[in-house]
Enzyme design. Structure first.
Site, PDB file in Angstrom:
ATOM      1  N   LYS A   1      42.035  42.188  51.845  1.00  0.00           N
ATOM      2  CA  LYS A   1      43.246  42.239  51.023  1.00  0.00           C
ATOM      3  C   LYS A   1      43.713  43.677  50.829  1.00  0.00           C
ATOM      4  O   LYS A   1      44.898  43.978  50.921  1.00  0.00           O
ATOM      5  CB  LYS A   1      43.011  41.573  49.669  1.00  0.00           C
TER       6      LYS A   1
ATOM      7  N   THR B   1      41.900  40.155  42.390  1.00  0.00           N
ATOM      8  CA  THR B   1      41.961  41.254  43.343  1.00  0.00           C
ATOM      9  C   THR B   1      41.316  42.468  42.698  1.00  0.00           C
ATOM     10  O   THR B   1      41.843  43.025  41.730  1.00  0.00           O
ATOM     11  CB  THR B   1      43.419  41.558  43.732  1.00  0.00           C
TER      12      THR B   1
ATOM     13  N   LEU C   1      41.281  36.845  37.390  1.00  0.00           N
ATOM     14  CA  LEU C   1      41.390  37.790  36.273  1.00  0.00           C
ATOM     15  C   LEU C   1      42.157  39.037  36.702  1.00  0.00           C
ATOM     16  O   LEU C   1      42.339  39.293  37.890  1.00  0.00           O
ATOM     17  CB  LEU C   1      39.980  38.140  35.796  1.00  0.00           C
TER      18      LEU C   1
ATOM     19  N   LYS D   1      49.149  48.830  41.764  1.00  0.00           N
ATOM     20  CA  LYS D   1      47.748  48.524  41.468  1.00  0.00           C
ATOM     21  C   LYS D   1      46.942  48.410  42.768  1.00  0.00           C
ATOM     22  O   LYS D   1      45.852  48.968  42.885  1.00  0.00           O
ATOM     23  CB  LYS D   1      47.659  47.195  40.697  1.00  0.00           C
TER      24      LYS D   1
END
Lengths: 298, 298, 298, 298
Positions: free
Chosen positions: A171, A96, A65, A246
């Site tokens: 990440k 993420t 998502l 982002k």
């Protein structure tokens, strides 16, 4: 195995297809009817809502998502996946999002006796299609081993990063460093060329010296240095500036929550922000070098 | 060959010794009598001044000095090397200085019919002693080929970077990127560990992902990650914080002259400056991670 | 008037007392029983919950809460103020939160026919006690005029900043500038003193030149320059570093949502973050100058 | 008094004219013959060189030069002012240069028994013409008093900043703060307007709150807020971006020499650098707000 898949966007759709190819039975949901129809044509079954999908006999659910708001919306609440799914069904979120949100959703899942993993990916849409993604996975070692064969149908490199949330931590830490390194290479290459160096020669020196990094030797932002890098095809394809923006937003927010300064990370975020505001959000993030190159601003 | 050598400091002295070992005849000068005496004991001849050294029958002169002021002081002016040396004698400056100063001195040398190369090094005092330095060389291809055998007695990697000054440009660009990358790794490692990652696991992920860089895979600043890195021996040895600070000062000054912004470079410089002002100038530059680690500040 | 008041912390309690002093009838709620008891002793009536308070015959409700999460928690949802209060009752939120959250809550209130204002304050606990706060108010002109007499019982300077959310915008913009200016003064004063200037003389020059600002002429961070500034009493009292850090977090988050870069603001946030992480979060924010003063670090 | 004047540029020429108007006898030098001719027409006498000017019977010499290199070139060396002028003649340098260079030249002058003051100005070409400059003066109190009447013919505000070099320190510190404050105002105004505030209303709030500063209340960078600010006439006139860039270069260099970090100052320098590199170096420095305004980038 009967697998549920939520989120059939640019990343999710090819990931779901790879699960079909691996022989799994698939139930899918997405807000886009077209996205669902395409997967149904490939052999999947449509579910009318996340709750409906949760109430099938799926053994494992994967979600992909856009952001934490959607993840919380889908998993939590009375109509959410967790409230509706049978205890014991494994949940894997490959979105993420920030580590604290990931840990919050995992805690809710565990309270309902659902094992859960956070498993964000790197490798982009190309890796999703080719099934060569890297999965950075947070959760218990036991859950990780159970999920590994499913993830292996979608990726090549499946890494256990520690307990819940650590997939997201890995990440966010990697992309924080990547966002900084790329601007570092942009500054070094631009300065060197402005002072009279040939870009190929300069890249060769950096790549065999202590400045060596992925952003220089594999993804150099100066046009023409690497034939296959986005810089050599007008910064098309690759990893978009707005995606890097982002991820740096996630990193600086995670740092704020952890009460950690991230000086270069925060400044890098502002530079990508300024570059995006100039209309470049869809270009590969290595195009940030155009903030520095006078010749490129014409 | 009869070679002159000026500047017998931590770097210059072992470089000069390697020229002796290679069988060259050496005349040396340094302001420190002890430094001169040590080289004389090893077989060199002392000169009373740069001008006196220039007036011997040397065929080539190498200098290794702290900064541009000393380089200009030694080379230029009525008593300088250029005014005093025979035309045709090759001049090689291995000091790390700004590219514009290097080009100014080279122009003065050429006006006097002396070929000149700028040839700054990387590899530190260890590389100087072992004869494994990297030389980044600016000058004509012809002069580069003539000098290569002499440089090869002191280093392993001899790279032609283009015309005069480009050796300095390559060094300044590499160290700009290095100074940024190291802080990037410091921020990523500190943030990841603060959020619960094991440092070894995190480094392993960075080193196989797009965050991969020399500062992470070869010189990781987190203690214990790499057994042989300065971080694992109290940040002793290595490349001092004040040397990195000097090089970032050269980079930002070169950028100012080239009218190029270096956002991350300028901020990195301030961070090393703040760390040095806290009394850490002699620590290896990877100790900058202590600005970020709460546990390390106790 | 019968007024409801939620949130009786360091700011809310003295504000509520000033409403009592002005002759209003007050119903109050706070999670801390002690805080409620103190107000009851001063003449207020206790409510058992926000919903219970909403169901009394209050004509207007003021809230003063720590952050957007609490504001949303109190106002929204089935048990929230908006669902429980009579249509027509005016709602005034004086918490400092991000403008988008303020607009979201206001929209929910209006959908329920409740006029709502965002009215964050400046002036600190001293201003709250003395009734000299500045209110920055967002909402319609009509609602602003209706609320003005109530706000005037708690503050001296009541400013209409435009439509809903603009009170928060004004506060966030002012504190963004304040956080930057204070560090600017810290850098200018520290540099000048390090180069040999007397701090009083330097402040005098700045205050009559183009560097003039509130952070220099009213709140100078250098000890001894202004007798009544926190700097001259060990940085006690005043506006805490962690409060400035919170406000810069709101500013950078608002900027992210507006897709606006805030280069200096983001860096200022990191500097206050680093200073707070060293254990200084409770000191007045002007203590940030200690990041720069070598003598102060001993 | 017979006064010598060197440097008849945009600032120097009107300053020299004001000395003539005050009744002084003037000998002048400039590399531009046209500039000299214009002053001669106004009543001055031309000198053929700095040395020739020094050998007249001048009682005091004022210089107004572009940078430290020119100041050192004119004052130092065998043909320089100091070597050629009679002992006792007072020397006043009004150029803006770094404090260490100012102190170096002053020491040379004193060694030759010439009293010397550093006296940089603020107020721009308008203040130079109107005789309303501010002089920030470094030197002994006695020399300051002797020079004051001469300076008063060119300026209105004559401030003694302490010993030699402190005039430069005061100027560099003020302009460091000014360069930062202006960007702070640019960020606050741009963010506020992007979030829906009217610029006039926002400026009004900042100017009566803790964000108040000269860059907001006297020189606001948002067009239309202040009728007489450069922002309201296309950023023409005023204090050019490249002049601010030069002064921030002096500040960061002075900070480097003093081993002081200047985080915001260094970043502000890079922002003006980037803005100048886009072709805006001649615009008033408040135009830096265009880096932030999306509407202004069209």
């Amino acid at each position: 195995m009967h697998i549920g898949f939520l989120g059939l966007g640019n990343m999710g759709a090819p990931m779901a297809r790879n699960l079909l190819k691996a022989g799994h039975r698939l139930s899918v949901f997405d807000l886009s009817e077209a996205a669902v129809a395409a997967l149904v044509e490939a052999g999947a079954t449509a579910a009318a809502s996340p709750a409906a999908l949760a109430r099938t006999d799926v053994e494992l659910i994967v979600s992909m998502l856009p952001a934490a708001a959607q993840v919380k919306g889908v998993y939590l609440g009375a109509d959410g996946l967790i409230a509706q799914v049978r205890p014991g069904v494994m949940l894997i979120d490959s979105s993420t999002i920030d580590p604290l949100s990931a840990r919050e959703v995992t805690a809710a899942a565990r309270a309902h006796d659902n094992p859960m993993l956070d498993a964000p990916v790197s490798g982009g849409t190309g890796g999703a299609a080719a099934g060569t993604l890297t999965f950075m996975v947070g959760g218990t070692a036991e859950d990780f081993e159970r999920a590994r064969p499913v993830l292996a149908a979608m990726g090549r490199n499946i890494v256990h990063c520690g307990p819940a949330g650590n997939g997201q931590v890995a990440k966010v830490a990697n992309n924080l460093l990547l966002g900084i390194s790329m601007i570092g290479v942009a500054e070094a290459m631009s300065l060197g060329v402005a002072l009279g160096m040939d870009p190929q020669v300069l890249a060769g020196i950096l790549n065999t010296s202590s400045g060596r990094c992925w952003s220089s030797d594999t993804y150099n932002p100066f046009p023409g240095v690497l034939e296959n890098a986005p810089a050599s095809r007008g910064y098309s394809g690759g990893f978009g500036t707005d995606l890097m923006l982002k991820d740096l937003g996630l990193a600086s927010e995670a740092a704020r929550q952890a009460r950690q300064p991230v000086f270069l990370g925060a400044l890098a975020q502002q530079l990508y922000q300024a570059f995006s505001a100039q209309g470049n959000g869809a270009l590969d993030f290595s195009a940030i070098i155009n903030l520095y190159r006078k010749d490129a601003q014409a």
